[in-house]
Design a protein around this motif. Structure first.
Motif, PDB file in Angstrom:
ATOM      1  N   PRO A  92       6.117  -0.770  -7.027  1.00  0.00           N
ATOM      2  CA  PRO A  92       5.243  -1.626  -7.837  1.00  0.00           C
ATOM      3  C   PRO A  92       4.281  -2.486  -7.008  1.00  0.00           C
ATOM      4  O   PRO A  92       3.113  -2.610  -7.354  1.00  0.00           O
ATOM      5  CB  PRO A  92       6.216  -2.508  -8.618  1.00  0.00           C
ATOM      6  CG  PRO A  92       7.481  -1.722  -8.673  1.00  0.00           C
ATOM      7  CD  PRO A  92       7.531  -0.943  -7.389  1.00  0.00           C
ATOM      8  N   ILE A  93       4.756  -3.033  -5.908  1.00  0.00           N
ATOM      9  CA  ILE A  93       3.879  -3.891  -5.104  1.00  0.00           C
ATOM     10  C   ILE A  93       2.786  -3.062  -4.428  1.00  0.00           C
ATOM     11  O   ILE A  93       1.637  -3.479  -4.374  1.00  0.00           O
ATOM     12  CB  ILE A  93       4.670  -4.738  -4.079  1.00  0.00           C
ATOM     13  CG1 ILE A  93       3.747  -5.784  -3.439  1.00  0.00           C
ATOM     14  CG2 ILE A  93       5.360  -3.874  -3.048  1.00  0.00           C
ATOM     15  CD1 ILE A  93       4.463  -6.835  -2.619  1.00  0.00           C
TER      16      ILE A  93
ATOM     17  N   PHE B  19       2.188  -8.704  -9.654  1.00  0.00           N
ATOM     18  CA  PHE B  19       2.901  -7.485 -10.038  1.00  0.00           C
ATOM     19  C   PHE B  19       4.257  -7.889 -10.571  1.00  0.00           C
ATOM     20  O   PHE B  19       4.747  -8.984 -10.317  1.00  0.00           O
ATOM     21  CB  PHE B  19       3.027  -6.504  -8.865  1.00  0.00           C
ATOM     22  CG  PHE B  19       4.072  -6.898  -7.861  1.00  0.00           C
ATOM     23  CD1 PHE B  19       5.324  -6.310  -7.880  1.00  0.00           C
ATOM     24  CD2 PHE B  19       3.799  -7.859  -6.911  1.00  0.00           C
ATOM     25  CE1 PHE B  19       6.289  -6.679  -6.972  1.00  0.00           C
ATOM     26  CE2 PHE B  19       4.764  -8.224  -5.990  1.00  0.00           C
ATOM     27  CZ  PHE B  19       6.008  -7.633  -6.015  1.00  0.00           C
ATOM     28  N   THR B  20       4.840  -6.998 -11.339  1.00  0.00           N
ATOM     29  CA  THR B  20       6.136  -7.276 -11.931  1.00  0.00           C
ATOM     30  C   THR B  20       7.225  -6.705 -11.037  1.00  0.00           C
ATOM     31  O   THR B  20       7.334  -5.494 -10.864  1.00  0.00           O
ATOM     32  CB  THR B  20       6.242  -6.661 -13.338  1.00  0.00           C
ATOM     33  OG1 THR B  20       5.153  -7.169 -14.125  1.00  0.00           O
ATOM     34  CG2 THR B  20       7.557  -7.023 -13.993  1.00  0.00           C
ATOM     35  N   ALA B  21       8.002  -7.600 -10.456  1.00  0.00           N
ATOM     36  CA  ALA B  21       9.154  -7.235  -9.626  1.00  0.00           C
ATOM     37  C   ALA B  21      10.398  -7.250 -10.513  1.00  0.00           C
ATOM     38  O   ALA B  21      10.357  -7.763 -11.640  1.00  0.00           O
ATOM     39  CB  ALA B  21       9.303  -8.229  -8.484  1.00  0.00           C
TER      40      ALA B  21
ATOM     41  N   GLY C 184      11.051 -10.690 -11.891  1.00  0.00           N
ATOM     42  CA  GLY C 184       9.968 -11.409 -12.561  1.00  0.00           C
ATOM     43  C   GLY C 184       8.603 -11.131 -11.950  1.00  0.00           C
ATOM     44  O   GLY C 184       8.461 -10.354 -11.011  1.00  0.00           O
ATOM     45  N   VAL C 185       7.593 -11.791 -12.481  1.00  0.00           N
ATOM     46  CA  VAL C 185       6.222 -11.606 -12.024  1.00  0.00           C
ATOM     47  C   VAL C 185       6.010 -12.399 -10.738  1.00  0.00           C
ATOM     48  O   VAL C 185       6.378 -13.570 -10.633  1.00  0.00           O
ATOM     49  CB  VAL C 185       5.215 -12.072 -13.107  1.00  0.00           C
ATOM     50  CG1 VAL C 185       3.787 -11.970 -12.604  1.00  0.00           C
ATOM     51  CG2 VAL C 185       5.392 -11.249 -14.373  1.00  0.00           C
ATOM     52  N   LYS C 186       5.418 -11.730  -9.742  1.00  0.00           N
ATOM     53  CA  LYS C 186       5.131 -12.359  -8.447  1.00  0.00           C
ATOM     54  C   LYS C 186       3.623 -12.432  -8.270  1.00  0.00           C
ATOM     55  O   LYS C 186       2.885 -11.542  -8.676  1.00  0.00           O
ATOM     56  CB  LYS C 186       5.725 -11.523  -7.305  1.00  0.00           C
ATOM     57  CG  LYS C 186       7.227 -11.398  -7.350  1.00  0.00           C
ATOM     58  CD  LYS C 186       7.859 -12.701  -6.965  1.00  0.00           C
ATOM     59  CE  LYS C 186       9.354 -12.540  -6.827  1.00  0.00           C
ATOM     60  NZ  LYS C 186       9.993 -13.759  -6.420  1.00  0.00           N
ATOM     61  N   HIS C 187       3.162 -13.507  -7.619  1.00  0.00           N
ATOM     62  CA  HIS C 187       1.743 -13.730  -7.356  1.00  0.00           C
ATOM     63  C   HIS C 187       1.545 -13.816  -5.844  1.00  0.00           C
ATOM     64  O   HIS C 187       2.184 -14.638  -5.180  1.00  0.00           O
ATOM     65  CB  HIS C 187       1.260 -15.034  -7.998  1.00  0.00           C
ATOM     66  CG  HIS C 187       1.512 -15.086  -9.473  1.00  0.00           C
ATOM     67  ND1 HIS C 187       0.611 -14.600 -10.381  1.00  0.00           N
ATOM     68  CD2 HIS C 187       2.559 -15.540 -10.189  1.00  0.00           C
ATOM     69  CE1 HIS C 187       1.099 -14.759 -11.598  1.00  0.00           C
ATOM     70  NE2 HIS C 187       2.289 -15.330 -11.509  1.00  0.00           N
TER      71      HIS C 187
END
Length: 158
Positions: A125-126, A141-143, A146-149
């Motif tokens: 995903p990343i 992206f959704t890890a 949760g969502v990471k910025h």
């Protein structure tokens, strides 16, 4: 049939592992099986069963590596020149916008991915979120947790 991408370095690492399995581990395991067999009764011979398990694992890994390497498309990252855009093989410096933690990853093929060495699969995903972005861009992206910025602080190729 699509060919899975792999970096030149990853291909060399996997070929070295394949050679070790075929020419070092396989003969050692065969010798261990022969020695355990010489001890007699195979039903209750733990050494024999352990050696057979090792042989099964090694032969499976050999088949997996031979199959993957025979169909892989080796990409020499040093010959790419995409500027500061993120493409396959890029070494990307990131900063977590929530925690401020800096990390560095290289985007590699699925077979050579190893998070302990900061090698992430192109299908992760990343990596999918990074492809096409440039240095200075922010993305999310959704890890699994949760969502990471993140902000891309650097892109390089070696």
């Amino acid at each position: 049939m699509s060919r899975a991408p792999i970096t030149k370095e990853g291909s060399e690492r996997l070929r070295a592992e394949l050679d070790r399995l075929k020419f070092v581990d396989r003969p050692r395991i065969i010798a261990a099986i022969a020695e355990a067999r010489a001890h007699g009764d195979l039903k209750e011979n733990a050494e024999y069963h352990a050696a057979r398990d090792q042989q099964s694992f090694a032969e499976g890994r050999i088949a997996e590596l031979e199959g993957a390497l025979s169909t892989a498309e080796v990409i020499d990252v040093s010959r790419l020149n995409p500027g500061n855009r993120v493409v396959f093989g890029a070494i990307v410096d990131l900063q977590d916008e929530d925690t401020g933690v800096a990390v560095t990853y290289q985007i590699v093929g699925d077979l050579e991915a190893d998070i302990k060495r900061q090698l992430i699969a192109v299908s992760s995903p990343i990596a999918r979120a990074l492809i096409g972005k440039s240095s200075g861009d922010s993305f999310e992206f959704t890890a699994p947790n949760g969502v990471k910025h993140y902000e891309i602080t650097g892109v390089r190729y070696s």
